[in-house]
Design an enzyme around this catalytic site. Structure first.
Site, PDB file in Angstrom:
ATOM      1  N   LYS A 197      44.531  23.497  37.091  1.00  0.00           N
ATOM      2  CA  LYS A 197      45.312  24.743  37.188  1.00  0.00           C
ATOM      3  C   LYS A 197      44.777  25.614  38.329  1.00  0.00           C
ATOM      4  CE  LYS A 197      42.401  27.040  33.757  1.00  0.00           C
ATOM      5  NZ  LYS A 197      42.218  27.316  32.326  1.00  0.00           N
TER       6      LYS A 197
ATOM      7  N   TYR B 110      31.062  50.903  56.498  1.00  0.00           N
ATOM      8  CA  TYR B 110      31.553  52.067  55.745  1.00  0.00           C
ATOM      9  C   TYR B 110      30.480  52.617  54.827  1.00  0.00           C
ATOM     10  CZ  TYR B 110      36.285  50.648  57.043  1.00  0.00           C
ATOM     11  OH  TYR B 110      37.411  50.321  57.728  1.00  0.00           O
TER      12      TYR B 110
END
Ligand SMILES: *Cc1c(COP(=O)(O)O)cnc(C)c1O
Length: 364
Positions: free
Chosen positions: A34, A256
């Site tokens: 999956k 940042y």
């Protein structure tokens, strides 16, 4: 070629599959592919496993199963979610084994199968403790009686899923196993595709006499718990490149929020991958890379599409050098568990996020 790519070692996947076969010859492993094979590429992984003798494969959704059928995967495919209303008419045409967890679904499936003139194989999904999908144990008997009255359905299997397989003695686990044991003993003989264990429960040998099991994460070479005795080889490597390498003086800040102020004159590399493509922001100042066989540290906040690394201690590093963000180079290794710990998550999420965000190359 794009600077960031995923390398998938299909030999590792074959090795891991064989490890599960050998671990318990009495129980057939049905690999779970999956989520695009946990980010490794469902078609390539399923094709390799089919050639390696997998007797069936498991996916989550009908759509994933159809994708495999269209890619010449012919072994039985178990759809763990079953077919939702909108896809039932389509689902019955692909020779799939569908999970069933409601009588409403069973009725609709029966109608669709009748219309398509097929008999639809189903596995009864039983909720012994996940509180998710599935018939509760006290509903199973009535459910089977009703399903048996549907002439276009064939109940050939039943399964459950363990919530906390890492603690077999935990009361919830013991109770799940006991509930499923009672149900399994009561199933009609024709309902013989019975399965309970995912990777962790396979290692703990929970109900290991059942004829099938469902390894997922272990097929990709990662143990579901930090401590494990499984003989597994990780299949995924994540590679990128140093697109910029720049000398920056002591005292300069990086990225940042200025979480890092350089304590020495440094050589700072930029790598073009960030949180939009699987390097989670939570890895900030905790993740590592491997350049020329040496471990280097991330410096500064992970940006949307870029991340910086400190190359000061790799004097021969050059622009365009490869950097490994997950996997091995020489004796150095960065594991999915290390990345998972840095982001307070589990390796499953690391593999799915990274693997589905970048082009993949296959080895072997
Ligand atoms: C995902 C899944 C598995 C595989 O679990 P792993 O822990 O990856 O081995 C097995 N069974 C079900 C029902 C699943 O959803």
């Amino acid at each position: 070629m794009r600077p960031t790519e995923i390398i998938v070692d299909l030999d590792a996947i074959r090795h891991n599959f064989n490890a599960f076969k050998n671990l318990n010859p009495a129980s057939i492993p049905v690999p779970v592919v999956k989520s695009d094979a946990y980010g490794h590429g469902a078609i390539q992984v399923a094709t390799a496993l089919q050639a390696q003798g997998a007797q069936a494969l498991a996916v989550f959704r009908v759509e994933e199963a159809i994708q495999l059928r269209n890619a010449n995967v012919t072994v039985p495919i178990w759809v763990l979610l079953g077919a939702l209303d909108y896809e039932i008419d389509d689902a019955v045409n692909y020779d799939l084994t569908l999970a069933c967890w409601s009588l409403d679904n069973a009725g609709k499936l029966n109608d669709a199968a009748k219309k398509a003139r097929i008999v639809q194989p189903i596995h009864l999904k039983i909720d012994t403790g996940m509180g998710r999908l599935g018939f509760l144990p006290n509903q199973v008997r009535d459910a089977i009686a009703e399903i048996n009255s549907f002439s276009s359905l064939r109940l050939c299997g039943a399964f459950t899923h363990i919530a906390k397989a890492d603690e077999p003695c935990h009361p919830v686990t013991a109770n799940q196993v006991e509930q499923f044991r009672i149900i399994a003993n009561d199933l009609p003989a024709s309902c013989n595709q019975i399965h309970l264990a995912a990777t962790s429960a396979i290692e703990r040998r929970l109900m290991d006499a059942l004829p099938y099991n469902r390894p997922g994460i272990g097929i990709y070479g990662i143990a579901p718990e930090k401590e494990s005795n499984l003989d597994l080889i990780p299949a995924m490597t994540v590679k990128s490149r140093l697109i910029s390498l720049k000398d920056i003086p002591k005292g300069h800040t990086i990225s940042y929020n200025c979480t890092v102020t350089l304590q020495r004159d440094s050589k700072i590399a930029v790598v073009p991958i960030g949180y939009s493509t699987g390097l989670q922001r939570a890895f900030t100042n905790k993740m590592k890379g491997i350049v020329r066989g040496k471990i280097v540290n991330n410096l500064g906040t992970v940006c949307m599409d870029m991340t910086m690394f400190d190359l000061t201690d790799v004097p021969d590093a050059a622009q365009d050098d490869e950097i490994i963000l997950l996997g091995k180079q020489g004796n150095a290794e960065i594991t999915a568990w290390e990345l998972a710990s840095a982001a307070n998550t589990i390796p499953y999420e690391i593999l799915c996020n990274l693997g589905q965000a970048h082009p993949r190359t296959y080895l072997n």
